[in-house]
Design a protein around this motif. Structure first.
Motif, PDB file in Angstrom:
ATOM      1  N   GLY A   1       0.846  -1.198   0.000  1.00 39.31           N
ATOM      2  CA  GLY A   1       0.000   0.000   0.000  1.00 39.31           C
ATOM      3  C   GLY A   1       0.875   1.239   0.000  1.00 39.31           C
ATOM      4  N   GLY A   2       0.704   2.097  -1.014  1.00 41.58           N
ATOM      5  CA  GLY A   2       1.607   3.252  -1.160  1.00 41.58           C
ATOM      6  C   GLY A   2       0.877   4.574  -1.160  1.00 41.58           C
TER       7      GLY A   2
ATOM      8  N   ALA B   1      -1.451   8.375   9.676  1.00 44.99           N
ATOM      9  CA  ALA B   1      -0.953   7.317   8.776  1.00 44.99           C
ATOM     10  C   ALA B   1       0.458   7.670   8.307  1.00 44.99           C
ATOM     11  CB  ALA B   1      -1.890   7.156   7.581  1.00 44.99           C
TER      12      ALA B   1
ATOM     13  N   TYR C   1      -0.717   7.513   2.062  1.00 43.68           N
ATOM     14  CA  TYR C   1      -0.135   8.309   3.159  1.00 43.68           C
ATOM     15  C   TYR C   1       0.836   7.467   4.002  1.00 43.68           C
ATOM     16  CZ  TYR C   1      -4.054  11.423   2.094  1.00 43.68           C
ATOM     17  OH  TYR C   1      -4.947  12.232   1.461  1.00 43.68           O
TER      18      TYR C   1
ATOM     19  N   MET D   1     -11.286  14.468  -1.777  1.00 44.39           N
ATOM     20  CA  MET D   1     -12.150  13.711  -2.699  1.00 44.39           C
ATOM     21  C   MET D   1     -13.552  14.294  -2.838  1.00 44.39           C
ATOM     22  SD  MET D   1     -11.423  11.581  -4.799  1.00 44.39           S
ATOM     23  CE  MET D   1     -12.879  11.016  -5.637  1.00 44.39           C
TER      24      MET D   1
ATOM     25  N   TYR E   1      -6.953  11.692  -0.599  1.00 45.73           N
ATOM     26  CA  TYR E   1      -8.357  11.420  -0.265  1.00 45.73           C
ATOM     27  C   TYR E   1      -9.064  12.602   0.384  1.00 45.73           C
ATOM     28  CZ  TYR E   1      -8.395   6.352  -0.887  1.00 45.73           C
ATOM     29  OH  TYR E   1      -8.385   5.104  -1.411  1.00 45.73           O
TER      30      TYR E   1
ATOM     31  N   VAL F   1      -8.273   1.098   4.487  1.00 45.74           N
ATOM     32  CA  VAL F   1      -9.559   0.411   4.584  1.00 45.74           C
ATOM     33  C   VAL F   1     -10.224   0.537   3.211  1.00 45.74           C
ATOM     34  CG1 VAL F   1      -9.949   0.769   7.065  1.00 45.74           C
ATOM     35  CG2 VAL F   1     -10.644   2.543   5.443  1.00 45.74           C
TER      36      VAL F   1
ATOM     37  N   GLU G   1       0.090  -3.834  -8.602  1.00 48.42           N
ATOM     38  CA  GLU G   1      -0.581  -5.133  -8.502  1.00 48.42           C
ATOM     39  C   GLU G   1      -1.591  -5.087  -7.366  1.00 48.42           C
ATOM     40  OE1 GLU G   1       0.115  -7.774 -10.384  1.00 48.42           O
ATOM     41  OE2 GLU G   1       2.144  -7.424 -11.153  1.00 48.42           O
TER      42      GLU G   1
ATOM     43  N   ILE H   1      -2.907  -6.970  -4.158  1.00 43.97           N
ATOM     44  CA  ILE H   1      -2.472  -7.994  -3.195  1.00 43.97           C
ATOM     45  C   ILE H   1      -3.686  -8.847  -2.836  1.00 43.97           C
ATOM     46  CG2 ILE H   1      -1.638  -8.348  -0.826  1.00 43.97           C
ATOM     47  CD1 ILE H   1      -0.069  -5.664  -1.242  1.00 43.97           C
TER      48      ILE H   1
ATOM     49  N   ILE I   1     -11.945  -8.703  -3.326  1.00 45.91           N
ATOM     50  CA  ILE I   1     -10.748  -8.265  -2.598  1.00 45.91           C
ATOM     51  C   ILE I   1     -10.829  -6.765  -2.335  1.00 45.91           C
ATOM     52  CG2 ILE I   1      -8.227  -8.023  -2.742  1.00 45.91           C
ATOM     53  CD1 ILE I   1      -8.209 -10.376  -4.670  1.00 45.91           C
TER      54      ILE I   1
ATOM     55  N   ARG J   1     -13.478   1.613   0.906  1.00 43.89           N
ATOM     56  CA  ARG J   1     -14.758   2.325   0.750  1.00 43.89           C
ATOM     57  C   ARG J   1     -15.145   2.195  -0.709  1.00 43.89           C
ATOM     58  NH1 ARG J   1     -11.706   5.929   3.733  1.00 43.89           N
ATOM     59  NH2 ARG J   1     -12.581   6.478   5.745  1.00 43.89           N
TER      60      ARG J   1
ATOM     61  N   ILE K   1     -15.958   7.541  -3.702  1.00 47.30           N
ATOM     62  CA  ILE K   1     -15.162   8.026  -2.572  1.00 47.30           C
ATOM     63  C   ILE K   1     -13.917   7.157  -2.398  1.00 47.30           C
ATOM     64  CG2 ILE K   1     -15.173   8.318  -0.047  1.00 47.30           C
ATOM     65  CD1 ILE K   1     -16.748  10.479  -1.580  1.00 47.30           C
TER      66      ILE K   1
ATOM     67  N   ASP L   1       1.240  -1.557  -4.889  1.00 49.16           N
ATOM     68  CA  ASP L   1      -0.043  -0.852  -4.797  1.00 49.16           C
ATOM     69  C   ASP L   1      -0.803  -1.110  -6.087  1.00 49.16           C
ATOM     70  OD1 ASP L   1      -1.063   1.732  -2.833  1.00 49.16           O
ATOM     71  OD2 ASP L   1      -2.148   1.345  -4.695  1.00 49.16           O
ATOM     72  N   ARG L   2      -2.111  -1.177  -5.979  1.00 47.80           N
ATOM     73  CA  ARG L   2      -2.908  -1.409  -7.186  1.00 47.80           C
ATOM     74  C   ARG L   2      -2.961  -0.163  -8.061  1.00 47.80           C
ATOM     75  NH1 ARG L   2      -7.999   0.508  -7.416  1.00 47.80           N
ATOM     76  NH2 ARG L   2      -8.738   1.657  -5.608  1.00 47.80           N
TER      77      ARG L   2
HETATM   78  C1  LIG Z   1     -13.385  11.474   1.466  1.00 44.60           C
HETATM   79  C2  LIG Z   1     -12.408  11.349   2.600  1.00 44.60           C
HETATM   80  C3  LIG Z   1     -12.088  12.468   3.349  1.00 44.60           C
HETATM   81  C4  LIG Z   1     -11.165  12.371   4.382  1.00 44.60           C
HETATM   82  N1  LIG Z   1     -10.858  13.495   5.078  1.00 44.60           N
HETATM   83  C5  LIG Z   1      -9.883  13.447   5.992  1.00 44.60           C
HETATM   84  C6  LIG Z   1      -9.448  14.641   6.630  1.00 44.60           C
HETATM   85  O1  LIG Z   1      -9.988  15.725   6.398  1.00 44.60           O
HETATM   86  N2  LIG Z   1      -8.415  14.548   7.494  1.00 44.60           N
HETATM   87  C7  LIG Z   1      -7.780  13.368   7.747  1.00 44.60           C
HETATM   88  O2  LIG Z   1      -6.801  13.353   8.502  1.00 44.60           O
HETATM   89  N3  LIG Z   1      -8.197  12.216   7.196  1.00 44.60           N
HETATM   90  C8  LIG Z   1      -9.224  12.229   6.321  1.00 44.60           C
HETATM   91  N4  LIG Z   1      -9.630  11.074   5.717  1.00 44.60           N
HETATM   92  C9  LIG Z   1      -9.022   9.802   6.153  1.00 44.60           C
HETATM   93  C10 LIG Z   1      -7.665   9.580   5.472  1.00 44.60           C
HETATM   94  O3  LIG Z   1      -7.835   9.653   4.089  1.00 44.60           O
HETATM   95  C11 LIG Z   1      -7.108   8.234   5.895  1.00 44.60           C
HETATM   96  O4  LIG Z   1      -6.895   8.254   7.286  1.00 44.60           O
HETATM   97  C12 LIG Z   1      -5.815   7.928   5.141  1.00 44.60           C
HETATM   98  O5  LIG Z   1      -6.087   7.758   3.770  1.00 44.60           O
HETATM   99  C13 LIG Z   1      -5.140   6.676   5.685  1.00 44.60           C
HETATM  100  O6  LIG Z   1      -3.962   6.458   4.987  1.00 44.60           O
HETATM  101  P1  LIG Z   1      -3.418   4.972   4.735  1.00 44.60           P
HETATM  102  O7  LIG Z   1      -2.118   5.124   4.046  1.00 44.60           O
HETATM  103  O8  LIG Z   1      -3.501   4.198   5.980  1.00 44.60           O
HETATM  104  O9  LIG Z   1      -4.482   4.300   3.758  1.00 44.60           O
HETATM  105  P2  LIG Z   1      -4.922   4.757   2.298  1.00 44.60           P
HETATM  106  O10 LIG Z   1      -4.700   6.194   2.094  1.00 44.60           O
HETATM  107  O11 LIG Z   1      -6.294   4.235   2.129  1.00 44.60           O
HETATM  108  O12 LIG Z   1      -3.936   3.952   1.348  1.00 44.60           O
HETATM  109  C14 LIG Z   1      -4.022   2.580   1.165  1.00 44.60           C
HETATM  110  C15 LIG Z   1      -3.251   2.211  -0.094  1.00 44.60           C
HETATM  111  O13 LIG Z   1      -3.247   0.788  -0.212  1.00 44.60           O
HETATM  112  C16 LIG Z   1      -3.607   0.416  -1.528  1.00 44.60           C
HETATM  113  N5  LIG Z   1      -4.273  -0.879  -1.435  1.00 44.60           N
HETATM  114  C17 LIG Z   1      -5.304  -1.205  -0.641  1.00 44.60           C
HETATM  115  N6  LIG Z   1      -5.632  -2.494  -0.793  1.00 44.60           N
HETATM  116  C18 LIG Z   1      -4.779  -2.993  -1.709  1.00 44.60           C
HETATM  117  C19 LIG Z   1      -4.602  -4.278  -2.285  1.00 44.60           C
HETATM  118  N7  LIG Z   1      -5.359  -5.328  -1.947  1.00 44.60           N
HETATM  119  N8  LIG Z   1      -3.630  -4.435  -3.212  1.00 44.60           N
HETATM  120  C20 LIG Z   1      -2.833  -3.390  -3.568  1.00 44.60           C
HETATM  121  N9  LIG Z   1      -2.958  -2.155  -3.047  1.00 44.60           N
HETATM  122  C21 LIG Z   1      -3.915  -1.963  -2.126  1.00 44.60           C
HETATM  123  C22 LIG Z   1      -4.520   1.531  -2.019  1.00 44.60           C
HETATM  124  O14 LIG Z   1      -4.526   1.604  -3.435  1.00 44.60           O
HETATM  125  C23 LIG Z   1      -3.899   2.760  -1.361  1.00 44.60           C
HETATM  126  O15 LIG Z   1      -2.925   3.358  -2.184  1.00 44.60           O
HETATM  127  C24 LIG Z   1     -10.561  11.122   4.690  1.00 44.60           C
HETATM  128  C25 LIG Z   1     -10.902   9.992   3.946  1.00 44.60           C
HETATM  129  C26 LIG Z   1     -11.812  10.095   2.913  1.00 44.60           C
HETATM  130  C27 LIG Z   1     -12.161   8.867   2.111  1.00 44.60           C
END
Ligand SMILES: Cc1cc2nc3c(=O)[nH]c(=O)nc-3n(C[C@H](O)[C@H](O)[C@H](O)COP(=O)(O)OP(=O)(O)OC[C@H]3O[C@@H](n4cnc5c(N)ncnc54)[C@H](O)[C@@H]3O)c2cc1C
Length: 422
Positions: free
Chosen positions: A14-15, A336, A17, A66, A63, A129, A99, A101, A246, A131, A135, A55-56
């Motif tokens: 996952g690439g 994150a 934040y 969004m 986000y 997670v 890809e 996962i 998935i 969604r 979104i 990452d896919r």
């Molecule tokens: C509309 C919206 C508004 C938001 N507003 C705020 C805000 O104002 N302030 C704030 O702090 N937070 C906000 N958030 C929450 C914030 O976006 C998340 O906390 C943050 O994205 C978490 O980062 P992460 O790296 O853990 O996961 P993500 O950003 O979700 O990254 C996960 C990565 O893993 C990849 N991935 C997932 N599953 C697979 C798989 N099976 N195979 C390959 N790749 C995969 C995805 O493509 C993605 O690149 C918001 C979220 C949304 C949806």
């Protein structure tokens, strides 16, 4: 530098934040260690380290912007930064695999389709997670993202009445953005609780959000659930649905021409319906058995220690950061990113400890996350819940970045440049 027979294999799953935070820290702590490194050019090659970012998608997605991006196309088009625009990620120690996962086991990550197995010595789980789209973003390339955004935006423009289902932070922000940018449209927010933004928030914060929605002219149907939707026109394509078991984010949840019936018997005609109901964990992909009676996953994510290693004696080599882990009750992008940096630093310490012949590494610990929340409701209203108090809208709006931190997020991915040690 003595060259090892096989490099140390680190996988970042996952690439966004969290994953990019980890990648940057590994870059600065394991690759950019030459004394003349100053962040102006690529770090020297290091054949002992191999970092595979899986990452896919082919890039970072902001986000946070969004909901605004759906209602303001010019803004939305800027939300994607391709990995290819980040020169530091082109370092020879990085391998980027676009890809999906399909499973994570104690020693390898399996890719969907080919079932190829990527073995690792260290793993950072940063898959967030799920969604549903739009979104959750179903696109895997920037072109696809912009095409999808334009499509959804055209649907919004041509609709007269739009219903948003789910009044969490995302649904509330979406309803506010739509009403701000399209004041002539009927925007309705259906939410099962008596106030929006459920969670550990003060009454004043939640009531304040309801008041702003009312001021904007959003119709609110609180304490009501959607019990029926007819007829349903699902926009998901069969191509995108191949791996939707998935990745629920591949399914576009937007529906057209629906009559919504709520639990209190109200019927609302909607040209467009956005589903902003809760997120799903990645639990089904994670095949990491617990060695104790406690399951690895809580409803809030996979269990981690304060070092962000999994909270199980069998997995000191696996870290989890961001939304996928149970570190915080409310998930935030900043947490994150900083969790990713900490995990990256800790992996660097573990690697250094092994290369200096098993001196136990002292790992850094993450601080317990603070409960604070910024809600940006269109361009003129915002609310902030701090520690035990609420910052009112006229003050809060000046404390929120007008671009919803887009500039900051892109800067932190080091597009066109190289990270420096922090
Ligand atoms: C509309 C919206 C508004 C938001 N507003 C705020 C805000 O104002 N302030 C704030 O702090 N937070 C906000 N958030 C929450 C914030 O976006 C998340 O906390 C943050 O994205 C978490 O980062 P992460 O790296 O853990 O996961 P993500 O950003 O979700 O990254 C996960 C990565 O893993 C990849 N991935 C997932 N599953 C697979 C798989 N099976 N195979 C390959 N790749 C995969 C995805 O493509 C993605 O690149 C918001 C979220 C949304 C949806």
């Amino acid at each position: 530098m003595a060259v090892l027979n096989t490099p140390i294999r680190i996988i970042i799953a996952g690439g966004n934040y969290g994953g990019l935070g980890a990648a940057k820290a590994i870059y600065t702590h394991l690759l950019a260690t030459n004394s003349d490194y100053d962040g102006t050019k690529q770090a020297p090659p290091n054949p002992n380290i191999q970092i595979t970012l899986v990452d896919r998608r082919d890039g970072f997605v902001h986000y946070l912007g969004m909901t605004r991006g759906l209602s303001q196309l010019d803004y939305g088009r800027k939300l994607w930064a391709p990995y290819s625009s980040m020169p530091w990620l082109q370092h020879p120690s990085f391998i980027i695999r676009k890809e999906i996962i399909s499973q994570v086991t104690p020693h390898f990550v399996e890719l969907a389709g080919s079932q190829e197995r990527l073995e690792f010595d260290y793993l950072v789980l940063a898959m967030g997670v799920s969604r549903q789209a739009p979104i959750g973003v179903s696109a895997s390339t920037k072109d696809e993202f912009i095409r999808d955004l334009e499509y959804d935006h055209a649907l919004i423009k041509s609709a007269e009445s739009i219903v948003v289902v789910g009044g969490g932070a995302v649904g509330t922000e979406l309803a506010a953005d739509l009403k701000t940018d399209f004041p002539e449209k009927t925007i309705t927010l259906v939410h099962s609780r008596d106030l929006p933004v459920p969670g550990p928030f003060l009454y004043e914060f939640r009531q304040g959000a309801a008041d702003i929605l009312c001021k904007l002219g959003v119709n609110t149907l609180f304490s009501q659930r959607v019990v029926n939707e007819t007829p349903v026109d699902d926009l998901g394509s069969s191509e995108a649905l191949e791996f939707s078991d998935i990745l629920p984010e591949l399914v576009n949840s937007v529906k057209r021409n629906v009559v919504i019936e709520t639990s209190s018997g109200e019927n609302v005609k909607a040209d467009l319906v956005f589903n902003c109901l809760g997120a799903k964990t990645k639990e089904t992909l994670i095949k990491l058995p617990s060695s104790t009676a406690e399951p690895m996953f809580t409803p809030n994510g996979i269990r981690v220690k304060s070092s962000l290693q999994l909270d199980d004696p069998n997995y000191p080599h696996i870290f989890a950061v961001g939304d996928i882990c149970n570190r915080a009750q409310i998930k935030f992008a900043g947490a994150a990113a900083s969790g990713g940096r900490l995990a990256g630093k800790n992996i660097a310490r573990l690697v250094a400890a092994v290369s200096t012949e098993n001196i136990a590494a002292e790992l850094e610990e993450s601080r317990p996350p603070k409960l604070s929340m910024k809600l940006i409701l269109g361009e003129k209203h915002a609310l902030i819940q701090g520690k035990g108090h609420v910052v009112p809208s006229d003050e809060a709006i000046h404390k929120c970045a007008p671009d919803i931190k887009l500039g900051k997020a892109i800067r932190s991915t080091f597009v066109g440049t190289y990270p420096v040690n922090k």
